[in-house]
Scaffold this motif. Structure first.
Motif, mmCIF file in Angstrom:
data_model
loop_
_atom_site.group_PDB
_atom_site.id
_atom_site.type_symbol
_atom_site.label_atom_id
_atom_site.label_comp_id
_atom_site.label_asym_id
_atom_site.label_seq_id
_atom_site.Cartn_x
_atom_site.Cartn_y
_atom_site.Cartn_z
ATOM 1 N N ALA A 182 0.838 -1.192 0.000
ATOM 2 C CA ALA A 182 0.000 0.000 0.000
ATOM 3 C C ALA A 182 0.880 1.253 0.000
ATOM 4 N N GLU A 183 0.323 2.357 -0.464
ATOM 5 C CA GLU A 183 1.089 3.603 -0.525
ATOM 6 C C GLU A 183 1.625 4.009 0.848
ATOM 7 N N ASN A 184 0.838 3.759 1.896
ATOM 8 C CA ASN A 184 1.281 4.154 3.235
ATOM 9 C C ASN A 184 2.302 3.189 3.827
ATOM 10 N N GLU A 185 2.695 2.164 3.053
ATOM 11 C CA GLU A 185 3.713 1.217 3.517
ATOM 12 C C GLU A 185 5.055 1.425 2.819
ATOM 13 N N ARG A 186 5.150 2.410 1.955
ATOM 14 C CA ARG A 186 6.380 2.632 1.194
ATOM 15 C C ARG A 186 7.563 3.000 2.081
ATOM 16 N N ASP A 187 7.284 3.490 3.286
ATOM 17 C CA ASP A 187 8.371 3.834 4.209
ATOM 18 C C ASP A 187 9.118 2.603 4.707
#
Length: 208
Positions: A182-187
């Motif tokens: 997910a986009e919020n997991e790119r970190d």
């Protein structure tokens, strides 16, 4: 570095086209292109040359093209490997130390990094054979730390990775709960050096 991290690095190694093995190599590339990013849980079992279990572990695994990789061992001891696209960070919380190397150094040290690497010259250092949906990858250089890596798929899902080293040890990784990142997991692919840890910088220094 404990056995699980060592196997992950000697994993964090995988794939290349090689004359007679070109068909299998191209099939593998197609499979990898279909999973250009993923996140999954893993369970790991390490056996010795006599098939005796010498260690087990579990954690979280993620990858994304190009050259991004995340390997978080959560049990029995925590450790972390993060490839951010340029550098690879190996963090051992128990020893309060982190090592960092160039991504190309990591690929040379191990065939899982090839999962996110598409350089033709790098792939040419490996030969690939396949049986059904499993692909065996072995380095042409017989002095490499890993003697063979096998990856298995269920259609477009990566289900298993098996690493064999020169001492006859085998590390079997079973993946579960696989999903797209997910986009919020790119970190996941960004490593922040914790305070008060020793840093072993092994990166190759380019001349000015």
């Amino acid at each position: 570095m404990n056995k699980l991290i060592a196997f992950a690095m000697a994993s964090i190694p995988l794939f290349a086209p090689f004359s007679a093995h070109a068909d299998a190599s191209e099939q593998l590339k197609v499979k990898l292109a279909e999973i250009d990013n993923l996140k999954a849980n893993f369970s790991q079992t390490v056996t010795d040359i006599n098939k005796k279990v010498i260690q087990t572990g579990e954690g979280v695994f993620a990858l994304a093209q190009p050259n991004q990789f995340y390997w978080h061992l959560t049990a029995p001891d925590e450790s972390l490997i993060v490839a951010d696209g340029t550098d690879v960070w190996i963090y051992n919380p128990f020893n309060e130390e982190v090592s960092v190397m160039d991504v190309n150094q990591a690929i040379s040290a191990s065939p899982i990094a090839l999962l996110v690497h598409d350089d033709v010259q790098t792939w040419s250092q490996y030969k690939v054979t396949n049986s059904d949906q499993c692909f065996a990858i072995s380095p042409i250089d017989k002095d490499a730390g890993v003697s063979e890596v096998e990856v298995c798929f269920n259609e477009t899902t990566l289900t298993q990775m098996i690493l064999k080293d020169q001492q006859g040890n085998t590390s079997n990784f079973s993946l579960s709960e696989q999903s797209k990142i997910a986009e919020n997991e790119r970190d996941l692919f960004k490593f922040v050096v914790p305070e008060n840890v020793d840093i072993d910088d092994q990166r190759l220094k380019s001349p000015n």
